[in-house]
Scaffold this motif. Sequence first.
Motif, PDB file in Angstrom:
ATOM      1  N   MET A   1       0.806  -1.218   0.000  1.00  0.00           N
ATOM      2  CA  MET A   1       0.000   0.000   0.000  1.00  0.00           C
ATOM      3  C   MET A   1       0.843   1.274   0.000  1.00  0.00           C
TER       4      MET A   1
ATOM      5  N   THR B   1       3.547   1.926  -2.114  1.00  0.00           N
ATOM      6  CA  THR B   1       4.088   2.287  -3.433  1.00  0.00           C
ATOM      7  C   THR B   1       3.153   1.835  -4.548  1.00  0.00           C
ATOM      8  N   TYR B   2       3.227   2.550  -5.668  1.00  0.00           N
ATOM      9  CA  TYR B   2       2.462   2.164  -6.852  1.00  0.00           C
ATOM     10  C   TYR B   2       3.100   0.953  -7.528  1.00  0.00           C
TER      11      TYR B   2
ATOM     12  N   THR C   1       5.441  10.020  -7.897  1.00  0.00           N
ATOM     13  CA  THR C   1       4.988   8.992  -8.846  1.00  0.00           C
ATOM     14  C   THR C   1       5.267   7.574  -8.358  1.00  0.00           C
TER      15      THR C   1
ATOM     16  N   THR D   1       2.566   6.061  -2.766  1.00  0.00           N
ATOM     17  CA  THR D   1       1.145   6.374  -2.642  1.00  0.00           C
ATOM     18  C   THR D   1       0.963   7.421  -1.549  1.00  0.00           C
ATOM     19  N   LEU D   2      -0.267   7.825  -1.307  1.00  0.00           N
ATOM     20  CA  LEU D   2      -0.530   8.787  -0.233  1.00  0.00           C
ATOM     21  C   LEU D   2      -0.070   8.221   1.105  1.00  0.00           C
TER      22      LEU D   2
ATOM     23  N   GLU E   1       3.702   8.505   1.249  1.00  0.00           N
ATOM     24  CA  GLU E   1       4.149   9.887   1.458  1.00  0.00           C
ATOM     25  C   GLU E   1       3.918  10.324   2.903  1.00  0.00           C
TER      26      GLU E   1
END
Length: 442
Positions: free
Chosen positions: A36, A38-39, A67, A70-71, A74
């Motif tokens: 959850m 990282t993309y 990029t 994810t939220l 961050e």
Amino acid sequence: MKTVRKRRKTISPPALIAVSFVLTILTGTLLLKLPMATYTPISWVDAFFTATSATTVTGLGVFDIHTTLTLFGEIVLLLMIQIGGVGLMAFAVATLMILGRKVGMKNRIFIQETFSYQSIGGTLKFLREILLFVFITEGIAFIALSFFWVPEFGWKHGLYYSVFHVVSAFNNAGFSIFPDNLASFAGNPAVTIILSGLFIIGGIGFVVVMDVLHKRSIRQWALHTKMMIYGTLIVNAIAALFLLILEFHNEKTIADMSFLGKVGTSYFQAVTPRTAGFNMVAVGDMEESSLLLTLVLMFIGGGSASTASGIKLTTFIVIVLATLTYFRGIKEPHIFKRTIKAEIIVRSMAIAAVSSGVIFTALFLLTITEKMPFLALLFETVSAFGTVGLSVGITGDLSSAGKVIICIVMFLGRIGPLTLFFLLIRTKKESYHYSYDQVQTG
């Protein structure tokens, strides 16, 4: 029958500082490895590097933050920055205070060591004032920055961008969720003033801030406060002037800007190496003379017991004063009608020597593991030690071994040479004294 009492081993404040940073880094590494966060999946080395960079408030990155994370990722990064800037144990002690628990002498000593507070008495009050100051300052800056970014990016993104960059700036982290860092805001007076003001305040030292807030007159300021305030103003002014001159006709940086834009951007690039890490121009496009000046600024760093690193400005000033004193034939260095003790001079020399040794060792190893230009590796190493975060663009291209080396340098730079010294060497008082003799030097 004799009873043998086991000595209870207690961890020293310097060791506790180091352990708290290690725990934060390891926790952050695990959280960044969660799906959850990282993309796209990132390697353990990159997760460890990013966690180390955030916890040591450096700002060096091996991938684009916005990029890749994810939220959730961050937010994890932001929490590590805030904890790394103020200190994990400081928050732990504050939590005990909020819960009404008793704060023991060991924790009080730790707070004293962390923030270079002079006495045990009043440490908890001092901690409360620091945390209150941190959140009030960040809150005011958040509101101010939101006035400019909400109209530009909308409520959702404007508020989020503001809080992220305010926390990153105050804690001297240098992380940005914009692809070009702050290059798109070069010459923007609002962004320049707000963010540079934050990392100057954060990097000047909490002891200095509290001294200024509590003393009504400049005459009442402590010597350390005077040295930090005046030293910061002088160093920043000289650095900004030199960068303006050196980059004035550089078409890759500020040549096409208006004169005020050139002045503002030069000022920002002059104060960010101590040790914020934000940039309004591509560092790799700067003149080599500007890079050399930036190297010196990164090595000097900010203030003691602050969110900044480096050898510290007061250390640099003491070394300069001691050198000038020797050339002038004066017995002891003095400033602001106060004499500097010999032990402070020796300590400053030791800090500079240990710092230089760490940088040299890391640079030597990087020249073995990496096939990159020497200046780029030197810049990366000094930036890591000063926990600055500026780079000429080679961070993402480092090998796994190179990233680990930089991680170690960031960690050592954040805990500081003195903490490293106390961790490695056990001091003892000598009961004897040898006779003096002459040694030829120079």
